[in-house]
Design a protein around this motif. Sequence first.
Motif, PDB file in Angstrom:
ATOM      1  N   LEU A 109       0.803  -1.209   0.000  1.00  0.00           N
ATOM      2  CA  LEU A 109       0.000   0.000   0.000  1.00  0.00           C
ATOM      3  C   LEU A 109       0.838   1.261   0.000  1.00  0.00           C
ATOM      4  O   LEU A 109       0.490   2.260  -0.645  1.00  0.00           O
ATOM      5  CB  LEU A 109      -0.916   0.016   1.236  1.00  0.00           C
ATOM      6  N   PHE A 110       1.940   1.245   0.724  1.00  0.00           N
ATOM      7  CA  PHE A 110       2.783   2.433   0.863  1.00  0.00           C
ATOM      8  C   PHE A 110       4.082   2.329   0.073  1.00  0.00           C
ATOM      9  O   PHE A 110       4.951   3.179   0.204  1.00  0.00           O
ATOM     10  CB  PHE A 110       3.089   2.692   2.347  1.00  0.00           C
ATOM     11  N   GLN A 111       4.191   1.270  -0.735  1.00  0.00           N
ATOM     12  CA  GLN A 111       5.390   1.050  -1.547  1.00  0.00           C
ATOM     13  C   GLN A 111       6.660   1.119  -0.687  1.00  0.00           C
ATOM     14  O   GLN A 111       7.634   1.819  -0.997  1.00  0.00           O
ATOM     15  CB  GLN A 111       5.444   2.054  -2.689  1.00  0.00           C
ATOM     16  N   GLN A 112       6.633   0.381   0.398  1.00  0.00           N
ATOM     17  CA  GLN A 112       7.770   0.318   1.299  1.00  0.00           C
ATOM     18  C   GLN A 112       8.783  -0.700   0.768  1.00  0.00           C
ATOM     19  O   GLN A 112       8.410  -1.698   0.156  1.00  0.00           O
ATOM     20  CB  GLN A 112       7.289  -0.052   2.708  1.00  0.00           C
ATOM     21  N   ARG A 113      10.054  -0.453   1.034  1.00  0.00           N
ATOM     22  CA  ARG A 113      11.124  -1.273   0.452  1.00  0.00           C
ATOM     23  C   ARG A 113      11.800  -2.146   1.503  1.00  0.00           C
ATOM     24  O   ARG A 113      12.341  -1.623   2.492  1.00  0.00           O
ATOM     25  CB  ARG A 113      12.157  -0.371  -0.219  1.00  0.00           C
ATOM     26  N   PRO A 114      11.803  -3.449   1.309  1.00  0.00           N
ATOM     27  CA  PRO A 114      12.518  -4.324   2.243  1.00  0.00           C
ATOM     28  C   PRO A 114      13.984  -3.938   2.402  1.00  0.00           C
ATOM     29  O   PRO A 114      14.536  -4.011   3.509  1.00  0.00           O
ATOM     30  CB  PRO A 114      12.371  -5.715   1.603  1.00  0.00           C
ATOM     31  N   SER A 115      14.598  -3.531   1.312  1.00  0.00           N
ATOM     32  CA  SER A 115      16.034  -3.184   1.370  1.00  0.00           C
ATOM     33  C   SER A 115      16.307  -1.937   2.187  1.00  0.00           C
ATOM     34  O   SER A 115      17.457  -1.669   2.551  1.00  0.00           O
ATOM     35  CB  SER A 115      16.577  -2.992  -0.052  1.00  0.00           C
ATOM     36  N   GLN A 116      15.267  -1.157   2.488  1.00  0.00           N
ATOM     37  CA  GLN A 116      15.436   0.066   3.270  1.00  0.00           C
ATOM     38  C   GLN A 116      14.958  -0.101   4.712  1.00  0.00           C
ATOM     39  O   GLN A 116      14.763   0.887   5.431  1.00  0.00           O
ATOM     40  CB  GLN A 116      14.682   1.217   2.607  1.00  0.00           C
ATOM     41  N   GLY A 117      14.774  -1.350   5.119  1.00  0.00           N
ATOM     42  CA  GLY A 117      14.463  -1.618   6.516  1.00  0.00           C
ATOM     43  C   GLY A 117      13.003  -1.540   6.911  1.00  0.00           C
ATOM     44  O   GLY A 117      12.682  -1.533   8.111  1.00  0.00           O
ATOM     45  N   TRP A 118      12.089  -1.541   5.929  1.00  0.00           N
ATOM     46  CA  TRP A 118      10.674  -1.446   6.269  1.00  0.00           C
ATOM     47  C   TRP A 118      10.110  -2.790   6.755  1.00  0.00           C
ATOM     48  O   TRP A 118       9.046  -2.840   7.357  1.00  0.00           O
ATOM     49  CB  TRP A 118       9.875  -0.976   5.056  1.00  0.00           C
ATOM     50  N   GLY A 119      10.791  -3.877   6.477  1.00  0.00           N
ATOM     51  CA  GLY A 119      10.310  -5.198   6.870  1.00  0.00           C
ATOM     52  C   GLY A 119      10.530  -6.194   5.756  1.00  0.00           C
ATOM     53  O   GLY A 119      11.076  -5.863   4.693  1.00  0.00           O
ATOM     54  N   THR A 120      10.109  -7.420   5.983  1.00  0.00           N
ATOM     55  CA  THR A 120      10.217  -8.441   4.944  1.00  0.00           C
ATOM     56  C   THR A 120       9.115  -8.216   3.908  1.00  0.00           C
ATOM     57  O   THR A 120       8.097  -7.557   4.195  1.00  0.00           O
ATOM     58  CB  THR A 120      10.068  -9.843   5.542  1.00  0.00           C
ATOM     59  N   PRO A 121       9.268  -8.761   2.700  1.00  0.00           N
ATOM     60  CA  PRO A 121       8.182  -8.639   1.717  1.00  0.00           C
ATOM     61  C   PRO A 121       6.841  -9.123   2.257  1.00  0.00           C
ATOM     62  O   PRO A 121       5.803  -8.496   2.028  1.00  0.00           O
ATOM     63  CB  PRO A 121       8.668  -9.506   0.550  1.00  0.00           C
TER      64      PRO A 121
END
Length: 311
Positions: A109-121
């Motif tokens: 929903l927020f286009q968060q990136r796993p590589s940037q520490g937002w969490g796992t896919p």
Amino acid sequence: MSEPIRPSRSSRHGRLARFTAAFVVLLGLAAYVAVHYVTGSKGAPRCSVGSGENTYEFSPEQASNAATISAVGTTRRMPERAVTIALATALQESALRNIEHGDRDSLGLFQQRPSQGWGTPRQILDPVYSSGKFYEGLAKVPGYSRLPLTVAAQKVQRSGFPQAYAKHEPDAALLAAALTGRSAASLRCTTSAVPEGRPGDPAKVRAELARDFGGKAAPKATAGGDAGSAGRSGANASGASLVLSVPVLATTGTDTQRGWELAHWAVARADELRIVEVAYADKVWRASDVSGAWTKAADDGDGTVRIRLAQ
């Protein structure tokens, strides 16, 4: 001078046949549209908030995700402004769809990136988790509620297009007013939950309420009756109750606002959860009503939101 070539009788007949066939198809289409208009038959399920030129229309999928974003925010005791910021951000990033792709490794929903520490896919593709992470970041922004929306959103998202959030503020404000319960009976939805061929699952509704709002929102089963009509059974063939009574316990605002927040959540997720009727205070929403609007009903006075599922 040579004489002009005249069309043969067979070619004229061919054109006439094609014209007649096209005309018949056109008449059939017009009749189909007229019948559906007169009988009130529904097209694809839709939701809307607002009125007149100040209206935002969206799909049940978008409504379901928006309701979760709002519920997670109010459960964290975030103000309506925070919910507006979150909804505008999700409108820009994903159009309120939980998508499994995006720029580089962006997801959800927020286009968060796993590589940037937002969490796992897997975590990011959970709307409850991703909404919580957004609010977690927003809460760390000093004075976010007084900042322009695009500035507040950008401090969390760090987008390459920071000004893009602003265009979604009017729609997000309409959604937030409805989904936080401040604007009563303002979310209108049509659904595919009727006819009631596939029953709803009470356990799933309870689980989703608990996930979005916390355990205190878990509804109790009602022994009989339904959310707004008399003479129907409250249980399916297996004995599982298909009428749920949701307690109204305010976390922010008033009990009435909390009640409308829960009622709108149920309508927003009706298509997904097979909800066919929602009643609160003196209003009832029914999936069978092709307008998708709330109508006047008797107030049972128990102060709960009552949800009836498809049988």
